[in-house]
Write a protein that holds these residues in place. Structure first.
Motif, mmCIF file in Angstrom:
data_model
loop_
_atom_site.group_PDB
_atom_site.id
_atom_site.type_symbol
_atom_site.label_atom_id
_atom_site.label_comp_id
_atom_site.label_asym_id
_atom_site.label_seq_id
_atom_site.Cartn_x
_atom_site.Cartn_y
_atom_site.Cartn_z
ATOM 1 N N HIS A 76 33.605 94.802 65.248
ATOM 2 C CA HIS A 76 34.577 95.073 64.204
ATOM 3 C C HIS A 76 35.227 96.420 64.484
ATOM 4 C CE1 HIS A 76 36.408 95.545 60.284
ATOM 5 N NE2 HIS A 76 35.876 96.745 60.244
ATOM 6 N N ILE A 77 36.543 96.421 64.594
ATOM 7 C CA ILE A 77 37.235 97.700 64.744
ATOM 8 C C ILE A 77 37.870 98.034 63.407
ATOM 9 C CG2 ILE A 77 39.103 98.941 65.895
ATOM 10 C CD1 ILE A 77 38.470 97.586 68.408
ATOM 11 N N ASP A 78 37.459 99.168 62.848
ATOM 12 C CA ASP A 78 37.951 99.579 61.550
ATOM 13 C C ASP A 78 39.466 99.767 61.593
ATOM 14 O OD1 ASP A 78 36.348 100.842 58.988
ATOM 15 O OD2 ASP A 78 38.411 101.568 59.182
ATOM 16 N N GLN A 79 40.140 99.327 60.525
ATOM 17 C CA GLN A 79 41.602 99.472 60.453
ATOM 18 C C GLN A 79 42.041 100.927 60.602
ATOM 19 O OE1 GLN A 79 44.283 97.633 60.325
ATOM 20 N NE2 GLN A 79 43.255 95.646 60.394
ATOM 21 N N GLN A 116 47.823 96.922 70.016
ATOM 22 C CA GLN A 116 46.721 97.482 69.242
ATOM 23 C C GLN A 116 45.598 96.451 69.161
ATOM 24 O OE1 GLN A 116 46.183 100.533 67.311
ATOM 25 N NE2 GLN A 116 47.709 101.253 68.772
ATOM 26 N N THR A 118 43.530 95.875 66.850
ATOM 27 C CA THR A 118 43.404 95.210 65.546
ATOM 28 C C THR A 118 44.468 94.129 65.340
ATOM 29 O OG1 THR A 118 44.610 97.107 64.689
ATOM 30 C CG2 THR A 118 42.248 97.059 64.287
ATOM 31 N N GLN A 119 45.471 94.092 66.253
ATOM 32 C CA GLN A 119 46.524 93.086 66.082
ATOM 33 C C GLN A 119 46.325 91.874 66.980
ATOM 34 O OE1 GLN A 119 49.953 95.485 66.790
ATOM 35 N NE2 GLN A 119 49.954 96.362 64.734
ATOM 36 N N TRP B 29 36.759 107.038 60.501
ATOM 37 C CA TRP B 29 36.441 105.813 61.240
ATOM 38 C C TRP B 29 35.073 105.270 60.871
ATOM 39 C CZ3 TRP B 29 37.903 108.628 66.390
ATOM 40 C CH2 TRP B 29 39.303 108.753 66.455
#
Lengths: 243, 265
Positions: A76-79, A116, A118-119, B29
């Protein structure tokens, strides 16, 4: 040459023993798949191999200077964390951009460098994770249910990519999978895990082993045959596999 | 040049902002935004201890902040979420701090002074401590940057690359403790907490890489310190809060521009 040797491995979380007396070896160029029901200790085994979990007993031996490429189950990559694919690929290895492109090509997702993280779509994301694992030309690729969240054609093509990677780079592959059907045909060896090693051997041997049948039922034996053919086309919902 | 109190205040603000910027990014983060508050509350206990034991405020605050950082790190991952742990630590440290202060007969300490600090009263020695601490923290973060980033993204990924995420977490929390300790007397714990979170959050709007976010956050923090102190001088407003106000306005402006640029929220 043996790359990873696991002997009498026991892993426990508090009083809860999740793995006991596990023996496993991985030689160069091999594709070994670990199957097993939920909670059978598959992920714990991989985590013990990468050093994230200390064994309660037994040991994990890696051949000297073994380079491991690891693809985690879920990342999971934080927004709030902006990171491009190019930066993510060079997370721990300072490699030139040309190598990033090579890795993306090998993982089947060229031209994503400036996007990116997250995209990305689920399939692209998993392949970028694979590309990151490939970036330092590893001797071993460890995959923990790398196709989670992908649909069947998606995971089938992901596994084809893995086979291609093995052909091109000759790296050994140790992977965990739920997708019994897709995986079994691609593996040299299957290890059936349920707290301990129930049975192991070639896919055909394991699929017919009584221990495996006891865990997964006889129905999946048919799925092996079904998915052994080349999956170069898409077809509808696979009722045949479910039957 | 350092004779001017405004110059010293500005330099102190920039020093804190530069150390806080990269740390603030990790705080954002890793979703540990309360760390600033928790360490700050703990530092009040440190202030009480240093008065009781006749230590310098800096040493007292540093010791308590470091103990808290290590406690949080060792307890993390034992069934508590980070925010719960920080909540427990923050409130208990504050309570123990206030109780400890009550034992100090004959000494009255103004706790508000340590919450808000007095950046206009920064001495040359204070400046030295701030810049020394800030340089140490920035050097530590730059040195561990890749490992910290990998640990933040995914612990197993870090392990597989030969990085110990527990150690990196400790380095991060210790850097935070040092930052709070060097800055508490002069700029106050609330200003530190604000300079950790707000510039990093504002920098998120434009940044495309983690490094760009850290550098942008440092720039926003620096700009806030300069403009805030200038504003405080011109409008005769309290210095610390004015700096935070400028940072908050920059956050709002960047977000509004971001929305208009994308056309969507």
């Amino acid at each position: 040459m043996t790359l990873i040797t696991v002997t009498n491995l026991c892993v426990a979380y508090g009083a809860n023993t999740v793995l006991r007396d596990v023996d496993l070896t991985l030689s160069s160029g091999e594709i070994v798949t670990i199957v097993g029901p939920n909670g059978s200790g598959k992920t714990s085994l991989l985590r013990a191999i990468i050093g994230a979990t200390k064994p309660a007993a037994g040991q994990v031996q890696l051949s000297p200077r073994l380079k491991i490429g690891y693809v985690p189950q879920k990342l999971h990559i934080d927004q709030t964390l902006p990171i491009t694919v190019a930066r993510f690929l060079r997370l721990t290895e300072r490699v030139p951009l040309s190598k990033c492109n090579e890795a993306l090509n090998a993982a089947g997702v060229p031209d994503l460098l400036d996007r990116q993280m997250t995209q990305l779509s689920g399939g692209q994301f998993q392949r970028v994770l694979l590309a990151r694992a490939l970036i330092n030309t590893p001797d071993v690729l460890l995959l923990d249910e790398a196709t989670q969240g992908l649909d069947q054609p998606g995971s089938a093509s992901f596994y084809r990519q893995i086979e291609m990677v093995r052909e091109q780079t000759g790296c050994a592959i140790l992977m965990i999978s739920h997708d019994l059907h897709v995986v079994m045909s691609a593996s040299d060896r299957v290890v059936c895990l349920n707290g301990h090693v129930c049975c192991q051997g070639s896919p055909a041997v394991v699929a017919s082993a009584p221990e495996y049948r006891a865990l997964f039922g006889a129905g999946t034996g048919g799925a092996l045959a079904l998915y052994r053919h080349d999956h170069d086309h898409h077809h509808g919902p696979s009722q045949k596999a479910a039957e | 040049m350092l004779d001017d109190f405004m110059t010293r205040a500005t330099l102190a603000g920039i020093g804190v902002a530069c150390a806080a910027a990269p740390l603030g990014c990790f705080v954002v983060w890793r979703r540990m935004a309360y760390f600033g508050d928790a360490t700050a509350h703990a530092a009040i206990l440190g202030v009480a201890l240093s008065l009781a034991l006749e230590l310098s405020i800096f040493s007292g605050a540093l010791i308590v902040a470091l103990i808290m950082a290590m406690t949080v790190t060792s307890l993390a991952g034992r069934g508590y979420a980070m925010d719960t742990l920080l909540g427990v630590m923050a409130h208990s440290a504050l309570a123990f701090g206030l109780v400890a202060v009550s034992f100090l007969s004959g000494i009255r300490i103004d706790l508000m002074a340590y919450l808000f600090g007095d950046i206009l009263a920064v001495s040359r020695t204070d400046l030295l401590v701030i810049w020394g601490g800030a340089a140490l923290v920035v050097a530590l973060i730059v040195w561990r940057w890749s490992a910290l980033l990998a640990s933040t993204l995914n612990e197993d990924l870090a392990y597989a690359s030969g990085i110990d995420p527990k150690r990196e977490q400790l380095i991060l929390t210790m850097s935070l403790a040092i930052t709070v300790a060097v800055a508490i007397k002069v700029v106050g714990v609330l200003l530190i907490a604000a300079l950790l979170i707000i510039p990093a959050a504002a920098a998120r709007v434009t940044a495309r890489t983690p490094e760009a976010m850290a550098v942008t956050a440092a720039a926003i923090g620096t700009l806030s310190a300069i403009a805030g102190l200038r504003g405080a001088y011109v409008f005769d407003t309290p210095a610390g809060p004015s700096i935070v106000c400028v940072a908050a306005i920059l956050f709002a402006v960047l977000n509004l521009k971001g929305w208009r640029g994308k056309g969507t929220a």
